[in-house]
Write an enzyme that holds these catalytic residues in place. Structure first.
Site, PDB file in Angstrom:
ATOM      1  CG  HIS A 128      29.384 -34.947  22.165  1.00 60.13           C
ATOM      2  ND1 HIS A 128      28.095 -34.919  22.649  1.00 60.13           N
ATOM      3  CD2 HIS A 128      29.641 -33.677  21.749  1.00 60.13           C
ATOM      4  CE1 HIS A 128      27.594 -33.696  22.522  1.00 60.13           C
ATOM      5  NE2 HIS A 128      28.508 -32.920  21.985  1.00 60.13           N
ATOM      6  CG  ASN A 200      23.858 -31.043  22.528  1.00 60.39           C
ATOM      7  OD1 ASN A 200      24.391 -32.107  22.220  1.00 60.39           O
ATOM      8  ND2 ASN A 200      24.505 -29.904  22.525  1.00 60.39           N
ATOM      9  CG  HIS A 392      28.559 -34.620   8.659  1.00 60.99           C
ATOM     10  ND1 HIS A 392      27.940 -33.404   8.532  1.00 60.99           N
ATOM     11  CD2 HIS A 392      29.788 -34.468   8.137  1.00 60.99           C
ATOM     12  CE1 HIS A 392      28.760 -32.559   7.946  1.00 60.99           C
ATOM     13  NE2 HIS A 392      29.893 -33.174   7.709  1.00 60.99           N
TER      14      HIS A 392
HETATM   15  C1  HEM Z   1      24.104 -26.923  18.411  1.00 64.36           C
HETATM   16  C2  HEM Z   1      25.381 -27.166  18.589  1.00 64.36           C
HETATM   17  C3  HEM Z   1      25.961 -28.549  18.672  1.00 64.36           C
HETATM   18  C4  HEM Z   1      25.362 -29.735  18.968  1.00 64.36           C
HETATM   19  C5  HEM Z   1      23.919 -29.999  19.315  1.00 64.36           C
HETATM   20  C6  HEM Z   1      26.375 -30.757  18.884  1.00 64.36           C
HETATM   21  C7  HEM Z   1      26.132 -32.100  19.119  1.00 64.36           C
HETATM   22  C8  HEM Z   1      27.078 -33.072  19.018  1.00 64.36           C
HETATM   23  C9  HEM Z   1      26.872 -34.459  19.347  1.00 64.36           C
HETATM   24  C10 HEM Z   1      25.568 -35.064  19.833  1.00 64.36           C
HETATM   25  C11 HEM Z   1      28.031 -35.106  19.146  1.00 64.36           C
HETATM   26  C12 HEM Z   1      28.303 -36.573  19.404  1.00 64.36           C
HETATM   27  C13 HEM Z   1      27.946 -37.395  18.207  1.00 64.36           C
HETATM   28  C14 HEM Z   1      28.148 -38.850  18.511  1.00 64.36           C
HETATM   29  O1  HEM Z   1      27.442 -39.379  19.398  1.00 64.36           O
HETATM   30  O2  HEM Z   1      29.002 -39.480  17.872  1.00 64.36           O
HETATM   31  C15 HEM Z   1      28.980 -34.141  18.677  1.00 64.36           C
HETATM   32  C16 HEM Z   1      30.281 -34.432  18.357  1.00 64.36           C
HETATM   33  C17 HEM Z   1      31.120 -33.506  17.832  1.00 64.36           C
HETATM   34  N1  HEM Z   1      30.867 -32.177  17.628  1.00 64.36           N
HETATM   35 FE1  HEM Z   1      29.197 -31.207  17.996  1.00 64.36          FE
HETATM   36  N2  HEM Z   1      27.556 -30.185  18.529  1.00 64.36           N
HETATM   37  C18 HEM Z   1      27.333 -28.837  18.375  1.00 64.36           C
HETATM   38  C19 HEM Z   1      28.252 -27.903  17.982  1.00 64.36           C
HETATM   39  C20 HEM Z   1      29.445 -28.206  17.449  1.00 64.36           C
HETATM   40  C21 HEM Z   1      30.319 -27.276  16.780  1.00 64.36           C
HETATM   41  C22 HEM Z   1      30.003 -25.804  16.587  1.00 64.36           C
HETATM   42  C23 HEM Z   1      31.386 -27.968  16.384  1.00 64.36           C
HETATM   43  C24 HEM Z   1      32.597 -27.493  15.624  1.00 64.36           C
HETATM   44  C25 HEM Z   1      32.656 -26.395  14.919  1.00 64.36           C
HETATM   45  C26 HEM Z   1      31.223 -29.337  16.798  1.00 64.36           C
HETATM   46  C27 HEM Z   1      32.129 -30.349  16.624  1.00 64.36           C
HETATM   47  C28 HEM Z   1      31.969 -31.632  17.042  1.00 64.36           C
HETATM   48  C29 HEM Z   1      32.976 -32.648  16.897  1.00 64.36           C
HETATM   49  C30 HEM Z   1      34.358 -32.447  16.310  1.00 64.36           C
HETATM   50  C31 HEM Z   1      32.436 -33.826  17.387  1.00 64.36           C
HETATM   51  C32 HEM Z   1      33.083 -35.193  17.422  1.00 64.36           C
HETATM   52  C33 HEM Z   1      32.540 -35.947  16.225  1.00 64.36           C
HETATM   53  C34 HEM Z   1      33.143 -37.285  16.022  1.00 64.36           C
HETATM   54  O3  HEM Z   1      34.305 -37.510  16.394  1.00 64.36           O
HETATM   55  O4  HEM Z   1      32.448 -38.150  15.435  1.00 64.36           O
HETATM   56  N3  HEM Z   1      30.035 -29.446  17.429  1.00 64.36           N
HETATM   57  N4  HEM Z   1      28.375 -32.914  18.618  1.00 64.36           N
END
Ligand code: HEM
Length: 755
Positions: A128, A200, A392
């Site tokens: 993202h 999402n 978060h």
């Molecule tokens: C339903 C499943 C998931 C959804 C809907 C989702 C959604 C998102 C979204 C919208 C962001 C961007 C947030 C922003 O705009 O700053 C993001 C970032 C991220 N997601 Fe997820 N994610 C999912 C699953 C996961 C899983 C399973 C992991 C790890 C185990 C993960 C790890 C991350 C990480 C590391 C970031 C970057 C966050 C940051 O640097 O601030 N995500 N996710």
């Protein structure tokens, strides 16, 4: 959806006094106070901020409202200084041993300026990375109060929000319109602390367990040897993984559908995906899935359009969001929940609520509206706000709790962990955009970039030196208390419930719920992506999984790849389709839609003025397209030209009106502009206009013409009685009909589906 006037909602926003409410304007207008052509020789005021922008509300690092105006916390003064505030007399030359001599190490200004520049970049998000954001307000309807004690859901309660939309795969500088899932993350600054809904635009996920997240991301990111392709799933490693790991089938199908190429962030649904738990004042639990429903409906680009857009305007979605807010077409979503009884097995209608690869069809559990979100201000600084915001899924407020969905459980660890590295230490909640609007008293101390100056000597409990503070709260004083979910006696295992083994039934449900047009798009997307894979074995394997979704889908994709169709592993069921999954066949508001108006030199502009005004009054954006820039004011009432034949491309417009048949302009020759096809120019109309019209036609866009405009359509072989083409003598009735067509987004009956 409940009718609310977005402009009125904006005017009532807590920050409305910061700036005037935006009027209906054409985005991209020059500053209200034009800068001088010559470099100023005396200090003057900067160009005024735009009324559509604001920064984070002003709270201290410890969540106390300061009420300080934003400009007071920005840099001030009209003289250049060092970071320490010492005034400087020169920033164009380093300190040297003579005008031709070497630079001196003692030049503090040189070292400070270059050192700071060297550290301007922070790591982009692991996923993202590419995003755009806006400020807004959420207003609760009170309809959730019976099942959730969170105060911000109460009737009429208004809560500031910050929303970041994103693609998943691409780097920060990648294109907006690639085929991908979109992030939809909302930060609610509630009176009980920050609540983040990190969702999402697709309601299911590729994996059922967070431990697989590095696998899916490594597979989907560019190949590690050449680091290509950028921001795409059309490559071997992605399809290798999803074909071997069939729980990804459902999400992959959504990505291959029109949902993977949204027209606009404003026209996307959002989903919390996981089942969450709401808890009411009596402590009773209800399981829910969160949905954001866009007021403008769910709409997409077509694939060729998305590809052209990625080159013509890689910032298309970012620009669309900012322009819509600037123009006063404020984006709105209704927040809704599907509710399910919190039973021991946590299933509903046989669907496992802990499996994030499954939806619950809205026909079985309707989405009940619980509040309305309006985005009303653009950020004032991309880095400070959009880049530094940190969401978060564990940021929760009393009344909202998690479930044991194994994907959600892993997410609860990952975000805080990654942000410590991305934002340079553990104090990023103190960054202005992340600050809670509630007092913080956390006993967390020190660390990199600590900006709070703590008082007291006893950041520990129990203590007697700080009066025993901070005291803990109880349920009656607003404490967040986890729901005491009873857990069955069980063994420790690395395993999943047997219900998680069903990887295909809901993919089939999705396919069966699509209209013939949407199915064509899905077939084309699979065929395109797989044709980009190099390994025949991977293509063959994917064709094998498609057989478990649908024979027609499998057969058509196989035919496109020159492969034999496969047979399903087991007989396929025929679940009832869920019409709510289809994007087509309804009518939607047209706010913020962009309409191009082609004019010819020297033509009568009265019709153009009329439709321009009518388009603005309907909350849409008119962009006049002519041979050259400037204004046309033959009769003293100027019409501004926003695009020239050289700069205009169909991807920017939702519909095109043709007011004249412009002759080839003075720059219309292929040697200068390849779009100006010399062969086509013989039709007597500038060939860039003809390209504009043919592209718009094949992308299903409404076309309207009056006066000589019909000649331009005919010059390119578009019959004026074709579906979605409106020709008439007067501009106003043509626009009316085009507006109706826009309400349906695209004119699909121009094309005959094969399936
Ligand atoms: C339903 C499943 C998931 C959804 C809907 C989702 C959604 C998102 C979204 C919208 C962001 C961007 C947030 C922003 O705009 O700053 C993001 C970032 C991220 N997601 Fe997820 N994610 C999912 C699953 C996961 C899983 C399973 C992991 C790890 C185990 C993960 C790890 C991350 C990480 C590391 C970031 C970057 C966050 C940051 O640097 O601030 N995500 N996710």
């Amino acid at each position: 959806m409940t009718e609310t006037n977005p402009a009125a909602a904006a005017a009532e926003h807590p920050d409305a006094q910061d700036s005037a409410a935006p009027g209906r304007e054409i985005p991209g207008a020059p500053s209200s106070v034009p800068p001088p052509v010559a470099e100023p020789v005396e200090p003057g005021a900067p160009v005024p901020p735009k009324p559509d922008q604001r920064g984070p509300q002003t709270y201290s690092p410890t969540g106390q409202k300061t009420g300080i105006a934003q400009k007071e916390v920005a840099q001030g003064g009209d003289r250049l200084t060092t970071a320490q505030g010492t005034r400087l007399y020169d920033t164009d030359h380093s300190l040297k041993a003579g005008p031709r001599g070497p630079s001196l190490l003692q030049d503090h200004h040189l070292r400070e300026k270059i050192t700071h520049f060297d550290h301007e970049r922070i790591p982009e998000r692991a996923v993202h990375a590419r995003g755009a954001a806006a400020h807004g307000v959420f207003q609760g309807y009170g309809t959730a109060s019976g099942i959730c004690k969170a105060a911000f859901l109460g009737e009429g309660v208004r809560t500031p929000v910050f929303v970041r939309f994103s693609t998943v795969l691409g780097s920060r500088g990648s294109a907006d319109t690639v085929r991908d899932t979109r992030g939809f993350a909302t930060k609610f600054y509630t009176d009980q602390g920050v609540f983040d809904l990190v969702g999402n635009n697709i309601p299911v996920f590729f994996i059922q367990d967070a431990v697989k997240f590095p696998d899916i991301v490594h597979a989907a990111k560019p190949h590690p040897d050449r680091e290509i392709p950028q921001a795409q799933s059309a490559h071997d490693t992605f399809w290798d993984f999803v074909s071997l790991h069939t729980e990804a089938t459902h999400h992959t199908l959504w990505n291959m559908s029109d949902r993977g190429i949204p027209r606009s962030f404003r026209m996307m649904e959002g989903f919390g995906i996981h089942t969450f738990r709401l808890v009411n004042a009596e402590g009773a639990s209800t399981l829910v899935k969160f949905h954001w429903k866009p007021r403008l409906g769910v709409h997409s680009q077509v694939w060729e359009e998305a590809q052209l857009t990625a080159g013509m305007d890689p910032d298309f979605h970012r620009r669309d969001l900012a322009d819509a807010i600037e123009a006063g077409a404020l984006p709105q979503w209704e927040l809704g929940v599907q509710t399910f009884p919190d039973t021991e097995d946590q299933t509903f209608a046989g669907i496992d609520l802990l499996d994030p690869t499954k939806i619950v069809p809205e026909e079985l559990a309707p989405v009940k509206p619980i509040g309305l979100m309006t985005l009303d201000k653009n950020p004032s600084n991309y880095f400070a706000e959009t880049e530094q915001v940190a969401f978060h899924p564990g940021n929760l407020v009393p009344g909202i709790d998690v479930t044991n969905d194994p994907l959600l459980q892993g997410r609860l660890f990952s975000y805080l962990d990654t942000q410590i590295s991305r934002l340079g230490g553990p104090n990023f909640p103190q960054l202005p955009i992340n600050r809670t609007h509630t007092p913080v008293n956390d006993m967390l101390r020190d660390g990199m970039h600590q900006t709070a100056v703590h008082r007291g000597v006893a950041p520990y409990r129990p203590n007697s030196l700080d009066g025993g503070c901070p005291f803990t709260a109880g349920a009656d004083t607003g404490a967040y208390i986890e729901f005491p979910e009873p857990l069955p006696a069980t063994a420790k295992v690395r395993d999943a419930a047997a219900t998680f083994d069903d990887h295909f039934s809901q993919a089939r449900l999705f396919w069966l719920s699509m209209t013939p047009t949407e199915r064509e798009h899905i077939i084309a997307a699979y065929t395109f992506e797989l044709a980009k894979c190099r390994e025949p074995a991977i293509r063959e394997r994917v064709v094998g999984t498609l057989a478990n979704i649908d024979g027609e889908l499998c057969g058509q994709v196989a035919a496109g790849l020159g492969l034999p169709a496969a047979r399903p592993a087991a007989a396929l069921d025929d679940p009832d389709p869920s019409p709510a999954l289809s994007q087509l066949g309804r009518r939607w508001p047209v706010d913020g839609r962009t309409i191009g108006i082609v004019i010819a030199e020297g033509q009568d502009l009265s019709g153009v003025r009329t439709v321009r005004q009518a388009i603005l009054e309907a909350g849409m954006v008119p962009l006049v397209i002519a041979a050259r820039a400037g204004t046309r004011d033959a009769d003293g009432d100027p019409v501004a030209v926003q695009r020239t034949f050289a700069t205009a491309r169909s991807i920017e417009f939702d519909a095109i009106l043709v007011a004249g048949a412009p002759a080839p302009a003075s720059d219309a020759y292929g040697a200068r502009d390849a779009k100006a096809d010399d062969e086509l120019a013989r039709a007597g109309v500038d060939s860039r206009v003809l390209l504009l019209l043919t592209e718009a036609y094949r992308h299903g866009k409404a076309l309207g013409a009056w006066a000589d405009g019909a000649d331009a359509l005919e010059a390119v072989g578009i019959a004026t009685d074709s579906p979605g083409v409106v020709a008439g003598d007067q501009a106003a009735p043509v626009l009316e009909r085009v507006k109706e067509l826009l309400g349906g987004h695209r004119v699909w009956d121009r094309f005959t589906p094969s399936v």
